[in-house]
Design an enzyme around this catalytic site. Structure first.
Site, mmCIF file in Angstrom:
data_model
loop_
_atom_site.group_PDB
_atom_site.id
_atom_site.type_symbol
_atom_site.label_atom_id
_atom_site.label_comp_id
_atom_site.label_asym_id
_atom_site.label_seq_id
_atom_site.Cartn_x
_atom_site.Cartn_y
_atom_site.Cartn_z
ATOM 1 N N HIS A 188 0.854 -1.187 0.000
ATOM 2 C CA HIS A 188 0.000 0.000 0.000
ATOM 3 C C HIS A 188 0.895 1.245 0.000
ATOM 4 O O HIS A 188 1.863 1.308 0.775
ATOM 5 C CB HIS A 188 -0.905 -0.012 1.235
ATOM 6 C CG HIS A 188 -1.840 1.143 1.259
ATOM 7 N ND1 HIS A 188 -2.938 1.235 0.422
ATOM 8 C CD2 HIS A 188 -1.836 2.292 1.986
ATOM 9 C CE1 HIS A 188 -3.568 2.372 0.639
ATOM 10 N NE2 HIS A 188 -2.913 3.036 1.582
ATOM 11 N N GLU B 123 8.734 1.068 -2.735
ATOM 12 C CA GLU B 123 7.916 -0.141 -2.893
ATOM 13 C C GLU B 123 8.745 -1.236 -3.550
ATOM 14 O O GLU B 123 8.678 -2.404 -3.174
ATOM 15 C CB GLU B 123 6.679 0.159 -3.750
ATOM 16 C CG GLU B 123 5.690 1.109 -3.102
ATOM 17 C CD GLU B 123 4.404 1.246 -3.908
ATOM 18 O OE1 GLU B 123 3.947 0.266 -4.505
ATOM 19 O OE2 GLU B 123 3.852 2.368 -3.945
HETATM 20 C C1 GRF Z 1 1.397 0.792 -6.135
HETATM 21 O O1 GRF Z 1 1.524 2.141 -5.737
HETATM 22 C C2 GRF Z 1 0.863 -0.051 -5.006
HETATM 23 O O2 GRF Z 1 1.287 0.388 -3.752
HETATM 24 C C3 GRF Z 1 -0.618 0.150 -5.140
HETATM 25 O O3 GRF Z 1 -0.855 0.169 -6.531
HETATM 26 C C4 GRF Z 1 0.327 0.603 -7.203
HETATM 27 C C5 GRF Z 1 0.684 -0.443 -8.193
HETATM 28 O O4 GRF Z 1 1.744 -0.059 -9.025
HETATM 29 N N1 GRF Z 1 -1.331 -0.879 -4.439
HETATM 30 P P1 GRF Z 1 2.372 -1.097 -10.051
HETATM 31 O O5 GRF Z 1 1.217 -1.667 -10.880
HETATM 32 O O6 GRF Z 1 3.060 -2.170 -9.264
HETATM 33 O O7 GRF Z 1 3.317 -0.297 -10.895
#
Ligand code: GRF
Length: 218
Positions: A111, A176
């Site tokens: 998230h 992330e």
């Molecule tokens: C990310 O910001 C994640 O935290 C959220 O959705 C986005 C997905 O990005 N749940 P991606 O598709 O992995 O580029």
């Protein structure tokens, strides 16, 4: 070490999926992505999976009677590929007990905020609107609530005065892409135990001067 079989659910770009695939291929995570499932035919994550030679399936939610029926099809596909851990990575659907019961304590999500702040949609916009000075990302186990499960890893980024949703999202995404593979690594190494809301990570010593990422990235 035997590799953990991971299934990744995506709805969009799939940059987290890519980060997980890459970290596994570099040997940093003792796991392999064996299944990618999307509810959107146009999800770029599908292409990423196919390019990496991973079984990739589009399951259109509109073709199912309801959420449970959809999740049952997702579970069937994950089980067909022998998946042991499910990673939600930008999967824009509420999941049901059907998936959680099939993979107890084995579904993770990422998230783009420091939970429990700013759950749900548009977390980056929520952070900007609230005027926080730091935000970040959270990898957590999934429970029945929305972004409420036990927290595995959080990483912090500053919010800058001239940030837009785009600039802030980009800064969070960088974290992330480190955090998700790291959480999967801990899981694959059998180092995570859950006690109530707390996730303990064995063998990980966080020194008190590490203030920006917890646990420290090493
Ligand atoms: C990310 O910001 C994640 O935290 C959220 O959705 C986005 C997905 O990005 N749940 P991606 O598709 O992995 O580029």
């Amino acid at each position: 070490m035997k590799k953990l079989k991971v299934g990744v659910l995506v709805s969009g770009n799939g940059s987290n999926l890519q980060a997980i695939i890459d970290a596994c291929q570099r040997g940093e995570v003792p796991a392999e992505v064996v299944s990618v499932i999307t509810n959107r035919a146009t999800a770029f994550g599908l292409e990423r999976a196919r390019k990496a030679g991973i079984a990739a399936v589009h399951l259109d939610h509109r073709e199912f009677a309801g959420r449970e029926a959809y999740d049952a099809a997702v579970v069937a596909e994950l089980q067909r590929q022998g998946v042991e851990l499910v990673a939600l990575a930008g999967f824009m659907r509420i999941i049901t007990r059907v998936l959680l019961d099939a993979f107890p304590q084995r579904v993770m999500n990422i998230h783009p905020a420091l939970l429990p702040s700013f759950p749900g949609l548009d977390a980056q916009q929520q952070a900007l609107d609230h005027g926080v000075k730091v935000t970040g990302c959270t990898v957590h186990f999934v429970d029945e609530g929305t972004d409420t499960g036990p927290i595995i890893i959080q990483a912090v980024v500053p919010v800058l005065p001239d940030d837009s949703v785009e600039t802030l999202s980009r800064r969070i995404l960088c974290q992330e892409h480190r955090s998700y593979p790291q959480a999967i690594r801990f899981y694959a190494e059998g180092r995570l135990t859950v006690e109530g809301r707390r996730v303990n990570i064995s063998g990980e010593h966080v020194s008190s001067d590490v203030s920006l990422i917890n646990p420290s990235a090493r």
